[in-house]
Design an enzyme around this catalytic site. Structure first.
Site, PDB file in Angstrom:
ATOM      1  CD  GLU A  92      -4.480   4.020  -1.271  1.00 29.69           C
ATOM      2  OE1 GLU A  92      -4.653   4.315  -0.097  1.00 29.69           O
ATOM      3  OE2 GLU A  92      -5.388   4.114  -2.142  1.00 29.69           O
TER       4      GLU A  92
ATOM      5  CG  ASP B  20      -1.920   1.118   1.179  1.00 26.07           C
ATOM      6  OD1 ASP B  20      -3.003   0.882   0.628  1.00 26.07           O
ATOM      7  OD2 ASP B  20      -1.629   2.215   1.680  1.00 26.07           O
ATOM      8  CB  ILE B  21       1.090   4.178  -2.259  1.00 26.75           C
ATOM      9  CG1 ILE B  21       1.422   3.316  -3.492  1.00 26.75           C
ATOM     10  CG2 ILE B  21       1.875   5.487  -2.297  1.00 26.75           C
ATOM     11  CD1 ILE B  21       1.051   3.958  -4.799  1.00 26.75           C
TER      12      ILE B  21
END
Length: 529
Positions: A433, A389-390
């Site tokens: 994301e 996950d960004i």
């Protein structure tokens, strides 16, 4: 499917029939049904017969090498045990009488008698502490009857091990024959080294026995030490005796977990692919291998398959001749079907691909994960999953806008794809994301290293992120791995575990990864700082 999305089944070939006149439709259906029925019948029957014959040939070869290994192992164990018992009995008598007062004529006569009763014996010898012959079954000793330089003599002199020792093949100094030494330590009453009692087994004894077996010209029978050193091999070559098979698959892989079994491998000595049965002796540090070349049982099956294939081709050719009268009607429809198939494949690819990142989408992950769990269970290998996950992506979008956010997602996707090297590895955009990487045949350590590489690759993009403590775009990851053959594994369970460790990484500082504790011996909650 996630989100309850429904997809109608793809149109098949028969759907095209409704586009033409009723008569053409009936002819096409009848011809196609007949072609499929006949071809499937031919192929199924011949395929089943070929598979059955191959299994029979393989089972027969497996039974043959198993019986060969059992017979040669029993033969070797009996031959060694007889010499073992004889040397033990003689050693007890000699130690009881004392070497200083040994009755040489009586012991010599006993040795001669035993040598005549045991065809495997090359000779019996008793050496003193200095290595010189004291008594032997030979009538005339050699000119220099001293064996203090032999490996077995040095071993017994330096070790108090009372057990029998089997040594590597040597050349007899009395006759020049190749022999296998079987020796014991002799002790004085105070326990000090008194000498060695030695029984030697003729290598030719094993070769004569092995020569009686009917095996193919490229088959092999091998007797080795437990460390892989070759003692006897059929076919016999002087240069092979003493070589080591320690690097062979049987010694490196199979014997580590079982004392007997079957292995189809490439031989170290001559490079021949053989089906081997191996068996480690229960009482002595020896291993026997019996091998039949793969060609010996696959070759006849292959030739029979070729003959049957030719007959099948004739039948198929006749059938094609019959069907030729309708090919002109089918040609146009086949072209149309081909175009529709290509269009369907394109639609399917689009349905399984994320349009922004060009990675797979969640639907593709759902399909692949379920399939890979089944494959991992059948092939008994581990399966790993990484959830990424960004970090602070909402802040990124808020500051730079959604266009920049899309560009960021594309570059992160490229970074992830750049780290993956194997065609079987699958990277997907799980949503928003969040990304997921599926890694077949990968344990937790390998998945952890790959997760660290991916996070490093994302940092290496050096994408500006002013609302991030690091001032650049980073990501966090959770890693899990399962062994479906040994534990209950479901797609939802793996995703849930990886997602839990992802959030653990998020809650513990971000820009790092955490691994599944129960599959990693050290329980390392790895960071990427």
């Amino acid at each position: 499917m996630p989100g309850g999305e429904q997809h109608p089944p793809p149109s098949g070939a028969f759907d095209l029939l409704d586009l033409g006149p009723g008569r053409n439709t009936a002819v096409f259906r009848l011809t196609l049904a007949f072609m499929i029925l006949v071809l499937l019948t031919f192929i199924s029957v011949e395929g089943w017969r070929a598979w059955r014959d191959y299994n029979h040939a393989y089972d027969f070869a497996r039974d043959s090498v198993t019986n060969l290994a059992r017979a040669t192992a029993q033969h070797a164990e009996d031959a060694i045990r007889q010499v073992d018992i004889l040397t033990y009995t003689l050693g007890e008598r000699v130690e009881g009488d004392g070497l200083a007062t040994i009755n040489t004529p009586r012991i010599h006569a006993l040795m001669v008698q035993q040598s005549r009763l045991m065809p495997q014996l090359h000779g019996l010898f008793i050496y003193g502490a200095d290595g010189r012959w004291i008594v032997t079954d030979k009538d005339v000793p050699p000119d220099t009857p001293n064996n203090a330089d032999r490996d077995y003599f040095i071993y017994h002199r330096d070790h108090k091990d009372p057990r029998v020792r089997i040594s590597n093949v040597v050349k007899s100094r009395s006759t020049g024959e190749l022999i296998i030494p079987v020796s014991r330590r002799l002790n004085n009453p105070d326990g000090s080294f008194a000498g060695v009692i030695l029984g030697t087994i003729k290598l030719s004894y094993f070769m004569d026995y092995y020569g009686d077996f009917k095996i193919d010209d490229r088959g092999a029978l091998v007797l080795t030490m437990r460390d892989g050193t070759i003692l006897v091999r059929r076919p016999f070559m002087d240069s092979v005796v003493g070589q080591s098979l320690a690097d062979s698959e049987i010694f490196k892989r199979y014997l580590l977990t079982a004392n007997q079994g079957i292995a189809e491998i490439k031989a170290v000595v001559d490079g021949t692919y053989r089906l081997y049965a191996f068996r480690a002796l229960s009482s002595y540090p020896l291993v026997v291998q019996a091998g039949l070349s793969r060609e010996s049982f696959v070759g006849p099956w292959r030739r029979d398959l070729l003959k049957s294939g030719l007959v099948l081709l004739v039948l198929v050719a006749g059938f094609i001749g019959f069907a030729f009268i309708v090919l002109t009607q089918l040609r146009g429809r086949m072209a149309m079907e081909s175009e529709i198939r290509l269009a369907h494949q394109a639609v399917r690819d689009m349905a399984l691909t994320d349009s922004l990142t060009q990675l797979g989408n969640r639907r593709r992950l759902d399909m692949a994960l379920n399939s890979e769990i089944g494959r991992a269970k059948r092939q008994r290998y581990p399966l790993a999953l990484i959830m990424l996950d960004i970090d602070y992506f909402k802040r990124f979008n808020d500051r730079y806008g959604h266009a920049a956010g899309d560009d960021c997602l594309q570059k992160v996707a490229q970074a992830i794809s750049g780290v993956l090297k194997r065609p079987a590895d699958l990277a997907v955009r799980y949503g928003g994301e969040e990304f997921t990487v599926l890694l077949p045949d990968t344990d937790i350590q390998g998945a952890g290293r790959l997760a660290a590489d991916i996070l490093q690759a994302i940092r290496g993009l050096a994408l500006e992120h002013a609302d991030h403590p690091e001032q650049i775009v980073t990501a966090s990851a959770g890693v899990t791995a399962r062994f479906p053959a040994l534990e209950d594994t479901t797609p939802a369970g793996m995703i849930k575990a990886a997602d839990a460790y992802l959030y653990y990484a998020k809650n513990n500082g971000r820009n790092r990864w955490y691994a599944d504790q129960h599959t990693q011996a050290s329980g390392q909650a790895q960071t990427t700082d």
